[in-house]
Enzyme design. Structure first.
Site, PDB file in Angstrom:
ATOM      1  N   GLN A   1      10.292 -19.163  10.465  1.00 24.85           N
ATOM      2  CA  GLN A   1      10.361 -18.110   9.454  1.00 24.85           C
ATOM      3  C   GLN A   1      11.333 -16.990   9.816  1.00 24.85           C
ATOM      4  O   GLN A   1      11.733 -16.223   8.959  1.00 24.85           O
ATOM      5  CB  GLN A   1       8.956 -17.545   9.197  1.00 24.85           C
ATOM      6  CG  GLN A   1       8.060 -18.565   8.501  1.00 24.85           C
ATOM      7  CD  GLN A   1       6.633 -18.073   8.325  1.00 24.85           C
ATOM      8  OE1 GLN A   1       5.811 -18.259   9.213  1.00 24.85           O
ATOM      9  NE2 GLN A   1       6.335 -17.454   7.212  1.00 24.85           N
TER      10      GLN A   1
ATOM     11  N   HIS B   1       3.827 -23.957  14.830  1.00 24.61           N
ATOM     12  CA  HIS B   1       3.524 -23.118  13.661  1.00 24.61           C
ATOM     13  C   HIS B   1       4.181 -23.776  12.437  1.00 24.61           C
ATOM     14  O   HIS B   1       5.313 -23.467  12.071  1.00 24.61           O
ATOM     15  CB  HIS B   1       4.035 -21.694  13.869  1.00 24.61           C
ATOM     16  CG  HIS B   1       3.568 -20.724  12.811  1.00 24.61           C
ATOM     17  ND1 HIS B   1       2.853 -19.569  13.107  1.00 24.61           N
ATOM     18  CD2 HIS B   1       3.692 -20.723  11.463  1.00 24.61           C
ATOM     19  CE1 HIS B   1       2.574 -18.914  11.990  1.00 24.61           C
ATOM     20  NE2 HIS B   1       3.080 -19.602  10.974  1.00 24.61           N
TER      21      HIS B   1
ATOM     22  N   ASN C   1      -1.021 -23.435  14.821  1.00 27.58           N
ATOM     23  CA  ASN C   1      -1.319 -22.414  13.822  1.00 27.58           C
ATOM     24  C   ASN C   1      -1.865 -23.061  12.553  1.00 27.58           C
ATOM     25  O   ASN C   1      -1.244 -24.003  12.014  1.00 27.58           O
ATOM     26  CB  ASN C   1      -0.028 -21.665  13.470  1.00 27.58           C
ATOM     27  CG  ASN C   1      -0.271 -20.621  12.401  1.00 27.58           C
ATOM     28  OD1 ASN C   1      -0.843 -19.576  12.669  1.00 27.58           O
ATOM     29  ND2 ASN C   1       0.124 -20.932  11.165  1.00 27.58           N
ATOM     30  N   GLU C   2      -2.984 -22.570  12.073  1.00 27.90           N
ATOM     31  CA  GLU C   2      -3.594 -23.032  10.821  1.00 27.90           C
ATOM     32  C   GLU C   2      -3.585 -24.558  10.696  1.00 27.90           C
ATOM     33  O   GLU C   2      -2.975 -25.111   9.781  1.00 27.90           O
ATOM     34  CB  GLU C   2      -2.892 -22.387   9.608  1.00 27.90           C
ATOM     35  CG  GLU C   2      -3.096 -20.890   9.556  1.00 27.90           C
ATOM     36  CD  GLU C   2      -2.522 -20.225   8.294  1.00 27.90           C
ATOM     37  OE1 GLU C   2      -2.013 -20.951   7.414  1.00 27.90           O
ATOM     38  OE2 GLU C   2      -2.595 -18.994   8.200  1.00 27.90           O
TER      39      GLU C   2
HETATM   40  O1  IFM Z   1       3.595 -16.888   6.313  1.00 24.69           O
HETATM   41  C1  IFM Z   1       2.353 -17.486   6.513  1.00 24.69           C
HETATM   42  C2  IFM Z   1       2.224 -17.934   7.955  1.00 24.69           C
HETATM   43  O2  IFM Z   1       3.250 -18.792   8.324  1.00 24.69           O
HETATM   44  C3  IFM Z   1       0.901 -18.659   8.135  1.00 24.69           C
HETATM   45  N1  IFM Z   1      -0.203 -17.869   7.643  1.00 24.69           N
HETATM   46  C4  IFM Z   1      -0.090 -17.303   6.331  1.00 24.69           C
HETATM   47  C5  IFM Z   1       1.219 -16.538   6.202  1.00 24.69           C
HETATM   48  C6  IFM Z   1       1.332 -15.919   4.799  1.00 24.69           C
HETATM   49  O3  IFM Z   1       1.306 -16.915   3.828  1.00 24.69           O
END
Ligand code: IFM
Length: 401
Positions: A21, A116, A160-161
């Site tokens: 990002q 991520h 991540n997530e």
């Molecule tokens: O930008 C994302 C991030 O990469 C992962 N969690 C949620 C954020 C907002 O959507």
């Protein structure tokens, strides 16, 4: 409750980013390929140079440390470290090692995320997380990255997530089979990918510990507030279960569990309800709900009692920085309340340090620091100074302050 809540000694106070990002030109990754192919109409523009943080990370860290933050959560990019199967880039490993050292030199404690959302394209093309050997491949990469985290890193987030990664795996399966995604909802997590992710997490934890036993390992699960209409509590629990609980349960025994919360879903007798017309929405289209954090904290603590929690993401996409401060004030008041009730929270990382690439578009601005899309000049917003200063005072606002 008192007007102010003092954070305990050692509490992590930071901002979060992810490599894809903000770095720019992540050409070996699967997401880069999805962007070039325009995989879905949710991809409005490619990430391109992002925030050029691959080169400008020292400036990002200077800003965060100067604002008062004591911690910085960033991710390292598998596609750069292992550009083709089994071939590792010592230059990429050295790059991320320099980042760890650079953070420490500035007084920032790095929390390093190993995955991520993005993977090398070669990994995804051979079946991604659903492939039977995905955990072995992830562990091999984590082993190659050991020089990055061997010293100077106290916290590692393996994935991540993972719940969203498994949702993306389901979406990718549908799209590559020529199907389309529903306009307003997401598919359920892919089951084979879910199993692969849980296996990969455990392999990564073991690998990290074998090189750096002192590192505290965990993973970060996307959670939210589920607001049942009266009488719809069971529907709400059923809605959350496959999306979140499986991934929370998999964290049992970890050193910590990360949670990320932004918004709420209202649940009626037949499941999720549309956002009411008159409700405030953020730039992602989500309903404005600062209390999502408190709900997610309490739900997570009740699901995995005894596991320390870290808020690894929380924030709002808005062009109005006053709304960011209002949202975060509400979220922090909830955090203080949950901690006062006894929920063991060991850190808070705001999403995000920078306005960055929000998986398809630069429009939803989550950043504490604005980034000029042409010159990459960074300009901290008032929210950055306000939130960073809490790192110096260690005092949180409460609902009664
Ligand atoms: O930008 C994302 C991030 O990469 C992962 N969690 C949620 C954020 C907002 O959507």
């Amino acid at each position: 409750m008192d007007d102010f809540f003092t954070l305990p000694e050692g509490f992590l106070w930071g901002a979060s980013t992810s490599a894809h990002q903000i770095e720019g030109s992540n050409t070996g990754s699967d997401w880069w390929a999805f962007e070039q192919a325009g995989l879905t109409d949710r991809i409005e523009e490619p990430s391109g140079d992002a925030c050029d943080s691959f080169h400008r990370w020292p400036e990002d860290m200077d800003l965060l440390a100067g604002l008062g933050f004591t911690d910085y959560r960033f991710s390292i990019e598998w596609a750069r470290i292992e550009p083709s199967p089994g071939r590792f880039s010592s230059e990429a490993v050295a790059h991320y090692r320099r980042m760890v050292e650079g953070a420490r030199e500035r007084g920032l404690r790095p929390m390093v995320t190993l995955h991520h959302f993005t993977a090398p394209l070669w990994f995804t093309e051979r079946g991604g997380w659903a492939a039977p050997d995905s955990g072995d491949l992830f562990a091999r990469y984590v082993e190659a990255a050991a020089p990055v985290y061997g010293e100077g890193v106290d916290h590692i987030c393996t994935i991540n997530e993972p719940n969203m990664v498994a949702v993306m795996a389901a979406a990718l399966r549908t799209l590559t089979a020529g199907g389309s995604l529903p306009a307003t909802s997401l598919p359920l997590p892919d089951e084979a990918a879910t199993e692969g992710l849980v296996r990969a997490h455990r392999r990564a934890v073991d690998t990290v510990k074998s090189y750096a036993p002192h590192v505290r390992t965990g993973w970060s699960v996307a959670n939210q507030a589920c607001r049942p209409e009266p009488g719809c509590e069971e529907q709400a629990a059923a809605y959350l279960h496959p999306r979140v609980s499986v991934f929370l349960e998999a964290a049992r025994g970890d050193d910590w569990l990360g949670l990320q919360a932004y918004t709420r879903t209202r649940i009626g007798p037949s499941g999720p309800l549309p956002i009411p017309q008159d409700a405030e929405r953020t730039l992602t289209g989500w309903e404005y709900d600062p209390q999502a954090l408190g709900a997610a904290l309490r739900h997570t603590a009740a699901t995995v009692p005894g596991t320390p929690l870290i808020v690894t993401e929380n924030g709002i996409a808005t062009a109005d920085d006053d709304r960011r401060i209002a949202y975060t004030t509400g979220a922090l008041a909830d955090l203080a309340e949950a901690m006062a009730e006894g929920v063991d929270v060991q850190g808070y990382f705001h999403w995000s340090a920078l306005d960055n690439y929000e998986w398809g578009s630069y429009r939803p601005t989550f950043g504490l620091i604005a980034v000029d899309r042409k010159t990459f000049v960074r300009t901290p917003k008032p929210s950055a100074a306000w939130l960073g200063a809490i790192g110096r005072t260690r005092v949180l606002p409460t609902a009664s302050s």
